[in-house]
Write a protein that holds these residues in place. Structure first.
Motif, PDB file in Angstrom:
ATOM      1  N   LEU A  12       1.204  -0.934   0.198  1.00 50.15           N
ATOM      2  CA  LEU A  12       0.194  -0.062   0.174  1.00 50.15           C
ATOM      3  C   LEU A  12       1.177   1.379  -0.085  1.00 50.15           C
ATOM      4  O   LEU A  12       0.493   2.470  -0.720  1.00 50.15           O
ATOM      5  CB  LEU A  12      -0.861  -0.166   1.367  1.00 50.15           C
ATOM      6  CG  LEU A  12      -2.090  -1.503   0.851  1.00 50.15           C
ATOM      7  CD1 LEU A  12      -2.644  -0.929   2.367  1.00 50.15           C
ATOM      8  CD2 LEU A  12      -2.816  -0.980  -0.073  1.00 50.15           C
ATOM      9  N   ARG A  13       2.169   1.027   0.597  1.00 47.64           N
ATOM     10  CA  ARG A  13       2.934   2.197   0.275  1.00 47.64           C
ATOM     11  C   ARG A  13       3.361   2.473  -0.537  1.00 47.64           C
ATOM     12  O   ARG A  13       3.898   4.092  -1.010  1.00 47.64           O
ATOM     13  CB  ARG A  13       4.179   2.010   1.708  1.00 47.64           C
ATOM     14  CG  ARG A  13       3.393   2.934   2.485  1.00 47.64           C
ATOM     15  CD  ARG A  13       4.618   2.420   4.162  1.00 47.64           C
ATOM     16  NE  ARG A  13       5.971   2.628   3.746  1.00 47.64           N
ATOM     17  CZ  ARG A  13       6.350   2.382   4.533  1.00 47.64           C
ATOM     18  NH1 ARG A  13       6.652   1.059   5.286  1.00 47.64           N
ATOM     19  NH2 ARG A  13       8.483   2.338   3.647  1.00 47.64           N
ATOM     20  N   LEU A  14       4.009   1.471  -1.202  1.00 48.58           N
ATOM     21  CA  LEU A  14       4.619   1.300  -2.552  1.00 48.58           C
ATOM     22  C   LEU A  14       3.409   1.975  -4.340  1.00 48.58           C
ATOM     23  O   LEU A  14       3.960   2.330  -4.686  1.00 48.58           O
ATOM     24  CB  LEU A  14       4.967   0.258  -3.043  1.00 48.58           C
ATOM     25  CG  LEU A  14       5.825   0.023  -4.135  1.00 48.58           C
ATOM     26  CD1 LEU A  14       6.740   1.094  -4.890  1.00 48.58           C
ATOM     27  CD2 LEU A  14       5.756  -1.054  -4.971  1.00 48.58           C
ATOM     28  N   LEU A  15       2.255   1.899  -3.664  1.00 50.61           N
ATOM     29  CA  LEU A  15       1.479   1.630  -4.823  1.00 50.61           C
ATOM     30  C   LEU A  15       0.983   3.240  -5.270  1.00 50.61           C
ATOM     31  O   LEU A  15       0.771   3.101  -6.353  1.00 50.61           O
ATOM     32  CB  LEU A  15      -0.170   1.033  -4.071  1.00 50.61           C
ATOM     33  CG  LEU A  15      -1.596   0.830  -4.807  1.00 50.61           C
ATOM     34  CD1 LEU A  15      -1.090   0.148  -6.263  1.00 50.61           C
ATOM     35  CD2 LEU A  15      -2.747   0.776  -4.448  1.00 50.61           C
ATOM     36  N   MET A  20       1.559   6.944 -10.368  1.00 49.92           N
ATOM     37  CA  MET A  20       1.728   8.475 -10.353  1.00 49.92           C
ATOM     38  C   MET A  20       3.089   7.640 -11.842  1.00 49.92           C
ATOM     39  O   MET A  20       3.240   8.771 -12.456  1.00 49.92           O
ATOM     40  CB  MET A  20       3.096   8.773  -9.225  1.00 49.92           C
ATOM     41  CG  MET A  20       1.644  10.062  -8.601  1.00 49.92           C
ATOM     42  SD  MET A  20       0.891  10.941  -9.145  1.00 49.92           S
ATOM     43  CE  MET A  20       2.274  11.684  -9.736  1.00 49.92           C
ATOM     44  N   ILE A  21       4.441   7.129 -11.421  1.00 53.37           N
ATOM     45  CA  ILE A  21       4.562   6.567 -12.448  1.00 53.37           C
ATOM     46  C   ILE A  21       4.190   6.010 -13.714  1.00 53.37           C
ATOM     47  O   ILE A  21       4.653   6.233 -14.539  1.00 53.37           O
ATOM     48  CB  ILE A  21       6.427   5.310 -11.929  1.00 53.37           C
ATOM     49  CG1 ILE A  21       6.889   6.164 -11.303  1.00 53.37           C
ATOM     50  CG2 ILE A  21       6.937   5.189 -13.368  1.00 53.37           C
ATOM     51  CD1 ILE A  21       7.992   5.079  -9.986  1.00 53.37           C
ATOM     52  N   LEU A  22       3.151   4.917 -13.792  1.00 54.23           N
ATOM     53  CA  LEU A  22       2.304   4.543 -14.750  1.00 54.23           C
ATOM     54  C   LEU A  22       1.548   5.734 -15.174  1.00 54.23           C
ATOM     55  O   LEU A  22       1.530   5.268 -17.039  1.00 54.23           O
ATOM     56  CB  LEU A  22       1.485   3.231 -14.709  1.00 54.23           C
ATOM     57  CG  LEU A  22       2.410   2.353 -13.802  1.00 54.23           C
ATOM     58  CD1 LEU A  22       0.976   0.977 -12.990  1.00 54.23           C
ATOM     59  CD2 LEU A  22       3.351   1.394 -15.007  1.00 54.23           C
ATOM     60  N   MET A  23       1.593   6.823 -14.781  1.00 53.86           N
ATOM     61  CA  MET A  23       0.640   7.813 -14.943  1.00 53.86           C
ATOM     62  C   MET A  23       1.316   8.562 -16.265  1.00 53.86           C
ATOM     63  O   MET A  23       0.979   9.636 -17.084  1.00 53.86           O
ATOM     64  CB  MET A  23      -0.763   8.638 -14.327  1.00 53.86           C
ATOM     65  CG  MET A  23      -1.176   7.795 -13.463  1.00 53.86           C
ATOM     66  SD  MET A  23      -1.918   8.742 -12.842  1.00 53.86           S
ATOM     67  CE  MET A  23      -2.300  10.018 -12.895  1.00 53.86           C
ATOM     68  N   VAL A  24       2.659   8.590 -15.394  1.00 52.62           N
ATOM     69  CA  VAL A  24       3.977   9.355 -16.125  1.00 52.62           C
ATOM     70  C   VAL A  24       4.254   8.807 -17.947  1.00 52.62           C
ATOM     71  O   VAL A  24       4.309   9.801 -18.438  1.00 52.62           O
ATOM     72  CB  VAL A  24       4.824  10.009 -15.579  1.00 52.62           C
ATOM     73  CG1 VAL A  24       6.065  10.384 -16.570  1.00 52.62           C
ATOM     74  CG2 VAL A  24       4.165  11.106 -14.200  1.00 52.62           C
TER      75      VAL A  24
END
Length: 64
Positions: A12-15, A20-24
């Protein structure tokens, strides 16, 4: 805490960071169809006249 709970908390902390990386990374891919939809503003250059220089070069290089 159990091992499973610890693993869930780490996930959950990594999600948010992974999201954000996937959106970029996905933004340019998702923007391409929107850019291609507007074909009305394309300015095309006039067609170049064919002078036949490529054929002359091809023949001259084969004879050498």
């Amino acid at each position: 805490m159990t091992r499973t709970a610890t693993q869930i908390i780490k996930t959950l902390r990594l999600l948010p960071r992974a999201t954000m990386i996937l959106m970029v990374l996905a933004a340019p891919v998702l923007a391409v169809p929107q850019l291609r939809a507007d074909n009305g503003s394309t300015i095309e250059a006039p067609a170049a006249r064919k002078s036949g220089v490529g054929f002359v070069l091809l023949v001259s290089l084969q004879r050498s």
